[in-house]
Design a protein around this motif. Structure first.
Motif, mmCIF file in Angstrom:
data_model
loop_
_atom_site.group_PDB
_atom_site.id
_atom_site.type_symbol
_atom_site.label_atom_id
_atom_site.label_comp_id
_atom_site.label_asym_id
_atom_site.label_seq_id
_atom_site.Cartn_x
_atom_site.Cartn_y
_atom_site.Cartn_z
ATOM 1 N N HIS A 312 15.904 6.495 5.388
ATOM 2 C CA HIS A 312 16.615 7.621 5.741
ATOM 3 C C HIS A 312 17.646 6.871 6.855
ATOM 4 O O HIS A 312 18.229 5.724 6.893
ATOM 5 C CB HIS A 312 15.914 8.453 6.362
ATOM 6 N N GLU A 326 11.409 11.360 11.214
ATOM 7 C CA GLU A 326 11.036 10.306 10.411
ATOM 8 C C GLU A 326 11.998 8.859 10.547
ATOM 9 O O GLU A 326 11.485 7.782 10.896
ATOM 10 C CB GLU A 326 11.017 10.692 8.814
ATOM 11 N N HIS A 379 8.726 4.211 5.159
ATOM 12 C CA HIS A 379 8.875 5.726 5.259
ATOM 13 C C HIS A 379 7.684 6.251 5.962
ATOM 14 O O HIS A 379 6.586 5.550 6.276
ATOM 15 C CB HIS A 379 9.089 6.189 4.052
ATOM 16 N N THR A 380 7.837 7.537 6.347
ATOM 17 C CA THR A 380 6.851 8.432 6.831
ATOM 18 C C THR A 380 6.361 9.761 6.048
ATOM 19 O O THR A 380 7.484 10.363 5.754
ATOM 20 C CB THR A 380 7.160 8.641 8.353
HETATM 21 ZN ZN LIG Z 1 11.333 9.113 3.701
#
Ligand SMILES: [Zn+2]
Length: 481
Positions: A312, A326, A379-380
């Motif tokens: 992101h 995130e 990522h989260t």
């Molecule tokens: Zn993500």
């Protein structure tokens, strides 16, 4: 898969005398016909000596002004030269030292000296064969002249010294005599001013500059496209090891890289990474070049280019809940990950280093173009419908490098669960665009669920972010082992 992890040899010693002796041992195991002797504490006279020492196949040993000292005396006995060349006047190397050398049975002792370092460099140049090329470097600091010394040596180029803003008379006169058709001017304008550069225009100057000594040394390799199968690594903070190591570096056709004692400069990291260098000769003991510095170039991930992709960014924040955004966690953990991978010898590049948004295809294409050995997207996770859902999972895709991607995902996920103390949700084959389009072993990790309170607390904490980076690093290490 087998990783070509780095190799290095350390030419160490209790002090600079011993380092010089060990360099001589390595490069001249069967003795030397000529040995150069230079003051251990003042680089002024010796700065230009390397090309002549190389030409005469002579190691450089160090002496105190008043006496040789045991280390150097013993090494001279072993090398058993027929001639010793002393660099500098009697203030640098006294006549008592000359007598000590003679008492070892070495009858030919020659002294190259001058009223100042500029005269000495011109006197050394006089003994070099005519050559169409020469180097001009600042004579008041040592790094630029020593970093170019191996190249200058192999190409028969004398190193002439200058003040930053004025060409000294001996250098002008040496240039007039030699008439080089090309000059390498070492360093940025703080080392050799534009005015001096303008005075050199008739000799076809090219400048090898850089923001600091480390970058200048790296730019020598870049601009001259030097061979990099072996690199010499020396502290850029003191001159002695780089000086005595420079003749050996020239013999091995290896460039000199400079480092801080305890941390590897960015420019040095970048050039070793870009060139995929894995083999090094380290000059000096751990006080000069720490083990951490060596690990950062020759560690288990040496020669590996890893692309880390913080998911992101910018207008796309990813998920957010429980005071966790995130894109921010992804970037922070990725940045920590990069420094840990780099510390193990990898050359790590990130798809974004700040709050920007490359598209998913751009991220994959970036890794492909770089020829990365591994791609890790960070990522989260989120599952707003059920805050009880928690844990760590890692994705791989079977379009390219399927088996390796799965293996990498498996190692990373296991280590992440261990370090984060999260629920193990396993590895999954899902074709997310970034890992589907990346051709090298590629994984996408979901560290933990920010929608789960317990996971979110970890994602907010420095400690667990560090642990996440440690976990991924361990997985990568296992994969390349
Ligand atoms: Zn993500």
């Amino acid at each position: 898969m087998a990783g070509a992890s780095g190799e290095y040899e350390r030419l160490s010693g209790e002090d600079r005398f011993e380092v010089a002796a060990n360099v001589a041992e390595d490069g001249w195991p069967n003795g030397a016909n000529v040995v150069f002797l230079s003051n251990y504490n003042a680089f002024a006279d010796a700065l230009a000596a390397t090309p002549l020492a190389y030409k005469m196949n002579a190691p450089i040993l160090l002496t105190r002004p008043a006496s040789l000292g045991d280390t150097t005396k013993n090494k001279l006995r072993e090398l058993s030269p027929s001639k010793v060349v002393i660099i500098g006047g009697t203030a640098s190397v006294s006549n008592n030292v000359v007598n000590e050398v003679r008492s070892l049975g070495i009858s030919m002792v020659e002294r190259i000296s001058g009223n100042d370092r500029f005269e000495v460099s011109a006197a050394i140049a006089k003994r070099m064969p005519s050559s169409s090329k020469a180097v001009v470097a600042n004579g008041l600091t040592f790094p630029d002249a020593l970093a170019i010394a191996p190249y200058a040596s192999r190409n028969g180029m004398p190193i002439l010294l200058t003040r930053d803003n004025e060409l000294p008379a001996p250098t002008i006169s040496s240039l007039q005599t030699r008439h080089p058709s090309q000059i390498i001017v070492m360093g940025g304008t703080a080392s050799v001013s534009n005015g001096v550069y303008a005075d050199l225009l008739r000799y076809g100057p090219i400048r090898i500059g850089g923001g600091d000594r480390f970058e200048v040394a790296a730019n020598i390799i870049k601009q001259l496209n030097l061979p990099t199968s072996t690199g010499f690594l020396a502290t850029g903070q003191t001159f002695a090891d780089a000086l005595t190591g420079s003749v050996l570096a020239a013999k091995k056709n290896a460039p000199i890289l400079l480092t801080r004692n305890s941390s590897l400069p960015d420019a040095t990291k970048e050039i070793t990474g870009q060139k995929g260098m894995t083999d090094f000769v380290v000059l000096g003991g751990t006080a000069s070049v720490s083990n951490n510095v060596v690990k950062a170039v020759a560690g288990p991930l040496a020669g590996k280019l890893i692309v880390v992709d913080p998911g992101h960014g910018d207008h796309d924040p990813g998920a957010s809940d429980n005071a966790v955004i995130e894109k921010e966690v992804n970037l922070d953990v990725s940045t920590r990950l990069k420094s840990k991978l780099d510390a193990n010898g990898a050359y790590t590049i990130m798809t974004r280093e700040s709050d920007t948004y490359p598209t998913l295809s751009e991220r994959a294409e970036f890794a492909n173009k770089q020829g990365a050995d591994a791609f890790i997207s960070v990522h989260t996770n989120a599952f707003p419908d059920n805050p009880d859902v928690s844990g760590t999972e890692t994705y791989w895709d079977d379009t390219y490098s399927a088996a390796e991607s799965k293996e990498l995902a498996t190692y990373i996920n296991k280590e992440l669960v261990d370090k984060l103390d999260t629920r193990d949700r396993g590895v999954k084959n899902v074709g997310f665009k970034v890992i589907r389009e990346s051709t090298m072993p590629s994984v996408l990790v979901e560290l933990a669920f920010l929608t789960n309170e317990e996971d979110a607390a970890k994602l907010r904490s420095d400690y667990y972010r560090e642990q996440a980076a440690n976990g991924i690093t361990n997985g990568v290490l296992t994969f390349f082992r």
